[in-house]
Structure formats: C-alpha cells, structure tokens
Design a protein around this motif. Structure first.
Motif, PDB file in Angstrom:
ATOM      1  N   UNK A 113       0.859  -1.183   0.000  1.00 30.56           N
ATOM      2  CA  UNK A 113       0.000   0.000   0.000  1.00 30.56           C
ATOM      3  C   UNK A 113       0.894   1.233   0.000  1.00 30.56           C
ATOM      4  N   UNK A 114       0.514   2.210  -0.795  1.00 28.75           N
ATOM      5  CA  UNK A 114       1.252   3.475  -0.883  1.00 28.75           C
ATOM      6  C   UNK A 114       0.250   4.584  -0.580  1.00 28.75           C
ATOM      7  N   UNK A 115       0.458   5.271   0.529  1.00 27.93           N
ATOM      8  CA  UNK A 115      -0.503   6.264   0.996  1.00 27.93           C
ATOM      9  C   UNK A 115      -0.136   7.662   0.517  1.00 27.93           C
ATOM     10  N   UNK A 116      -1.144   8.502   0.375  1.00 25.29           N
ATOM     11  CA  UNK A 116      -0.999   9.915  -0.015  1.00 25.29           C
ATOM     12  C   UNK A 116      -0.138  10.080  -1.265  1.00 25.29           C
ATOM     13  N   UNK A 117      -0.592   9.487  -2.339  1.00 25.73           N
ATOM     14  CA  UNK A 117       0.114   9.559  -3.613  1.00 25.73           C
ATOM     15  C   UNK A 117      -0.368  10.780  -4.402  1.00 25.73           C
ATOM     16  N   UNK A 118       0.352  11.898  -4.242  1.00 22.23           N
ATOM     17  CA  UNK A 118       0.007  13.148  -4.923  1.00 22.23           C
ATOM     18  C   UNK A 118       0.749  13.191  -6.254  1.00 22.23           C
ATOM     19  N   UNK A 119       0.021  12.947  -7.334  1.00 22.84           N
ATOM     20  CA  UNK A 119       0.639  12.781  -8.644  1.00 22.84           C
ATOM     21  C   UNK A 119       0.336  13.902  -9.623  1.00 22.84           C
ATOM     22  N   UNK A 120      -0.637  14.740  -9.365  1.00 27.22           N
ATOM     23  CA  UNK A 120      -1.074  15.742 -10.341  1.00 27.22           C
ATOM     24  C   UNK A 120      -0.016  16.815 -10.573  1.00 27.22           C
ATOM     25  N   UNK A 121       0.570  17.348  -9.525  1.00 28.37           N
ATOM     26  CA  UNK A 121       1.519  18.466  -9.675  1.00 28.37           C
ATOM     27  C   UNK A 121       2.777  18.058 -10.438  1.00 28.37           C
ATOM     28  N   UNK A 122       3.187  16.802 -10.292  1.00 32.11           N
ATOM     29  CA  UNK A 122       4.411  16.340 -10.978  1.00 32.11           C
ATOM     30  C   UNK A 122       4.113  15.476 -12.188  1.00 32.11           C
ATOM     31  N   UNK A 123       2.831  15.132 -12.406  1.00 31.41           N
ATOM     32  CA  UNK A 123       2.413  14.269 -13.514  1.00 31.41           C
ATOM     33  C   UNK A 123       3.232  12.976 -13.525  1.00 31.41           C
ATOM     34  N   UNK A 124       3.434  12.400 -12.363  1.00 29.82           N
ATOM     35  CA  UNK A 124       4.304  11.235 -12.259  1.00 29.82           C
ATOM     36  C   UNK A 124       3.507   9.949 -12.110  1.00 29.82           C
ATOM     37  N   UNK A 125       4.222   8.861 -12.332  1.00 28.69           N
ATOM     38  CA  UNK A 125       3.633   7.550 -12.115  1.00 28.69           C
ATOM     39  C   UNK A 125       3.736   7.209 -10.633  1.00 28.69           C
ATOM     40  N   UNK A 126       2.942   6.253 -10.232  1.00 30.83           N
ATOM     41  CA  UNK A 126       2.938   5.851  -8.823  1.00 30.83           C
ATOM     42  C   UNK A 126       3.393   4.405  -8.715  1.00 30.83           C
ATOM     43  N   UNK A 127       3.946   4.015  -7.624  1.00 29.63           N
ATOM     44  CA  UNK A 127       4.161   4.761  -6.409  1.00 29.63           C
ATOM     45  C   UNK A 127       5.218   5.858  -6.586  1.00 29.63           C
ATOM     46  N   UNK A 128       4.974   6.988  -5.960  1.00 34.16           N
ATOM     47  CA  UNK A 128       5.874   8.144  -6.072  1.00 34.16           C
ATOM     48  C   UNK A 128       7.213   7.783  -5.446  1.00 34.16           C
ATOM     49  N   UNK A 129       8.293   8.029  -6.199  1.00 35.22           N
ATOM     50  CA  UNK A 129       9.662   7.755  -5.756  1.00 35.22           C
ATOM     51  C   UNK A 129       9.866   6.317  -5.287  1.00 35.22           C
ATOM     52  N   UNK A 130       9.143   5.394  -5.883  1.00 30.11           N
ATOM     53  CA  UNK A 130       9.264   3.985  -5.519  1.00 30.11           C
ATOM     54  C   UNK A 130       8.784   3.146  -6.698  1.00 30.11           C
ATOM     55  N   UNK A 131       9.066   1.855  -6.647  1.00 28.32           N
ATOM     56  CA  UNK A 131       8.594   0.906  -7.653  1.00 28.32           C
ATOM     57  C   UNK A 131       8.177  -0.360  -6.926  1.00 28.32           C
ATOM     58  N   UNK A 132       7.079  -0.931  -7.341  1.00 29.47           N
ATOM     59  CA  UNK A 132       6.608  -2.184  -6.757  1.00 29.47           C
ATOM     60  C   UNK A 132       7.281  -3.325  -7.495  1.00 29.47           C
ATOM     61  N   UNK A 133       8.256  -3.974  -6.857  1.00 37.03           N
ATOM     62  CA  UNK A 133       9.016  -5.074  -7.455  1.00 37.03           C
ATOM     63  C   UNK A 133       8.876  -6.304  -6.561  1.00 37.03           C
ATOM     64  N   UNK A 134       7.851  -7.093  -6.792  1.00 37.63           N
ATOM     65  CA  UNK A 134       7.663  -8.274  -5.955  1.00 37.63           C
ATOM     66  C   UNK A 134       8.662  -9.374  -6.307  1.00 37.63           C
ATOM     67  N   UNK A 135       9.015 -10.170  -5.342  1.00 35.19           N
ATOM     68  CA  UNK A 135       9.905 -11.309  -5.552  1.00 35.19           C
ATOM     69  C   UNK A 135       9.029 -12.556  -5.646  1.00 35.19           C
TER      70      UNK A 135
END
Length: 165
Positions: A113-135
């Motif tokens: 879970x990634x909380x408070x993902x504010x993406x509009x101002x930076x037009x970025x993908x989520x998770x912000x400053x992270x990547x979901x890489x499951x093993x």
C-alpha cells in the motif's frame, strides 16, 4: 505419326513445367520441416489462430499499469508502476496486490500500500519515488492496482494477468 510425336512432346513438357516443380517443392519442404522440427525446443503447432484478444488490462480507463507485458523472465523480474489520469484521485491511496493463479482459490503472493500519492503536480507515475518489485517465482499471476480517493469515497482499479517464466 507426326501428331503422335507432338502429343508425346507436349506431355513431357507438361510434366516438366507443372508436375516436376510441385514434386520438388514437396520434397524440399519436407526436408526443411524435418530439419526445423529436429532442432531442440521446436514443435509443430498447426492450430495458430489469431483471434482478437481482449485488452491486456481490464478495469477503469482512468488507471493503467505502465509498461506492462504479459510475460516476464525469472532473471528479470517485473517492476510495476501505475498512471492515473483522473485528477480527483490526487493524494489518494494506491494498493497493489499480486495473486497466484496456479492455486485455487487464488492466493495473495505480494501486496503493498502506498498512501498519499500526490501525482497531479508532478504528472508522475505511482508509487511516487518507488517501484513495486515483488519477488515471485515462475508461474501465472494476476496484478490488481486499486486507487482510492483522498476521502476514501471513490475507487478505480485495473487488473491484468501475466506470466513469469
């Protein structure tokens, strides 16, 4: 008798021009096919119908998994990120879950879970400053990405199946 000689010559030409190339092509094609099928990891699949496949990602059109493919390698595991186009979900919570489709009922393999993902101002993908890489090991899996708005009143989601080889 002359017309009989002409008729024999015509028959020979018909055999030479029409029948001989067909026979040679069957012989050559059989040789090539047997050589290809003799190679390791080759098989003959005569039932290759290309039906229009449904969309790889199913769900709301405002949420998509970025750079998603249907197959990944064990050596190069998947990294998932999500893009949301509906600005009403800005600063909401993102939930990513991977299910194992090889079990019945399907079991959760990885979840975050990634909380408070504010993406509009930076037009970025989520998770912000992270990547979901499951093993995860090889098999068939399903990923579900769900985005909740800031007030937890609305949600959008997308689902996609993939394979690890």
């Amino acid at each position: 008798m002359k017309w009989l000689d002409n008729e024999m010559a015509v028959k020979k030409i018909v055999y030479l021009v029409f029948i001989f190339p067909i026979a040679i092509s069957f012989i050559f094609g059989g040789y090539v096919l047997s050589d290809v099928l003799g190679q390791p990891d080759r098989q003959l699949n005569m039932m290759q119908f290309n039906f229009p496949s449904p969309s790889v990602q199913q769900g709301d059109k405002d949420i998509r998994i970025v750079n998603f493919t249907e197959s990944y390698s064990v050596l190069n595991p998947p990294s998932f990120s999500v893009r949301v186009t509906d600005t009403s979900f800005d600063c909401g919570d993102l939930y990513l879950t991977i299910y194992d489709l090889n079990t019945s009922p399907k079991q959760v393999v990885a979840q975050n879970a990634y909380f408070s993902q504010c993406f509009v101002s930076t037009n970025s993908t989520m998770p912000i400053n992270d990547v979901f890489t499951p093993s995860i090991k090889s098999g068939n899996y399903q990923i579900v990405a769900e985005m909740m708005d800031k007030s937890n009143q609305k949600n959008i989601s997308v689902t996609a199946n993939f394979k690890i080889q």
